[in-house]
Design a protein around this motif. Structure first.
Motif, PDB file in Angstrom:
ATOM      1  N   PRO A  46     -30.106 -19.296 -42.994  1.00 30.58           N
ATOM      2  CA  PRO A  46     -31.079 -18.214 -42.801  1.00 30.58           C
ATOM      3  C   PRO A  46     -32.493 -18.601 -43.249  1.00 30.58           C
ATOM      4  O   PRO A  46     -33.474 -18.075 -42.715  1.00 30.58           O
ATOM      5  N   ALA A  47     -32.618 -19.514 -44.181  1.00 27.78           N
ATOM      6  CA  ALA A  47     -33.936 -19.911 -44.675  1.00 27.78           C
ATOM      7  C   ALA A  47     -34.641 -20.914 -43.758  1.00 27.78           C
ATOM      8  O   ALA A  47     -35.852 -21.100 -43.857  1.00 27.78           O
ATOM      9  N   ALA A  48     -33.918 -21.561 -42.872  1.00 27.02           N
ATOM     10  CA  ALA A  48     -34.496 -22.625 -42.042  1.00 27.02           C
ATOM     11  C   ALA A  48     -35.649 -22.147 -41.160  1.00 27.02           C
ATOM     12  O   ALA A  48     -36.693 -22.806 -41.133  1.00 27.02           O
ATOM     13  N   PRO A  49     -35.533 -21.032 -40.438  1.00 28.05           N
ATOM     14  CA  PRO A  49     -36.670 -20.599 -39.624  1.00 28.05           C
ATOM     15  C   PRO A  49     -37.915 -20.273 -40.455  1.00 28.05           C
ATOM     16  O   PRO A  49     -39.030 -20.619 -40.072  1.00 28.05           O
ATOM     17  N   VAL A  53     -41.595 -22.182 -40.288  1.00 30.42           N
ATOM     18  CA  VAL A  53     -42.894 -21.498 -40.129  1.00 30.42           C
ATOM     19  C   VAL A  53     -43.865 -21.956 -41.211  1.00 30.42           C
ATOM     20  O   VAL A  53     -45.043 -22.196 -40.942  1.00 30.42           O
ATOM     21  N   VAL A  54     -43.376 -22.104 -42.435  1.00 31.64           N
ATOM     22  CA  VAL A  54     -44.232 -22.563 -43.531  1.00 31.64           C
ATOM     23  C   VAL A  54     -44.734 -23.980 -43.256  1.00 31.64           C
ATOM     24  O   VAL A  54     -45.913 -24.285 -43.438  1.00 31.64           O
ATOM     25  N   VAL A  55     -43.860 -24.849 -42.791  1.00 27.90           N
ATOM     26  CA  VAL A  55     -44.253 -26.227 -42.474  1.00 27.90           C
ATOM     27  C   VAL A  55     -45.287 -26.229 -41.352  1.00 27.90           C
ATOM     28  O   VAL A  55     -46.300 -26.934 -41.432  1.00 27.90           O
TER      29      VAL A  55
END
Length: 68
Positions: A46-49, A53-55
Motif C-alpha cells: 500500500p505504501a508503494a504508490p 509520488v514522493v520520488v
C-alpha cells in the motif's frame, strides 16, 4: 541479469552522455518497481504508490532547480 543491466546502463550513458543520463538516475527506483510488477508479478504494498509520488516530486524539484 545484473551484469546485463549495468552493461545497458553504461552503453546508454555513452550514447546520450553522462549529464543527460544522470537526470534519469533518480527514476531508477520507479523503473525497478514497474518492471518488478510487470515482469516478475510482484505485488505492490500500500505504501508503494505514495512512495512513487514522493520520488517523482523530488525528481521534479531537482530538475527545476537545475534549470534555474
Amino acid at each position: 541479469m545484473r551484469v546485463g543491466a549495468f552493461v545497458l546502463w553504461y552503453q546508454g550513458m555513452g550514447r546520450i552522455g553522462v549529464p543527460r543520463a544522470s537526470r534519469l538516475q533518480p527514476a531508477q527506483p520507479l523503473l525497478t518497481l514497474v518492471w518488478a510488477v510487470l515482469l516478475l508479478g510482484e505485488h505492490l504494498s500500500p505504501a508503494a504508490p505514495l512512495t512513487a509520488v514522493v520520488v517523482l516530486a523530488c525528481i521534479v524539484v531537482t530538475q527545476r532547480a537545475r534549470a534555474s
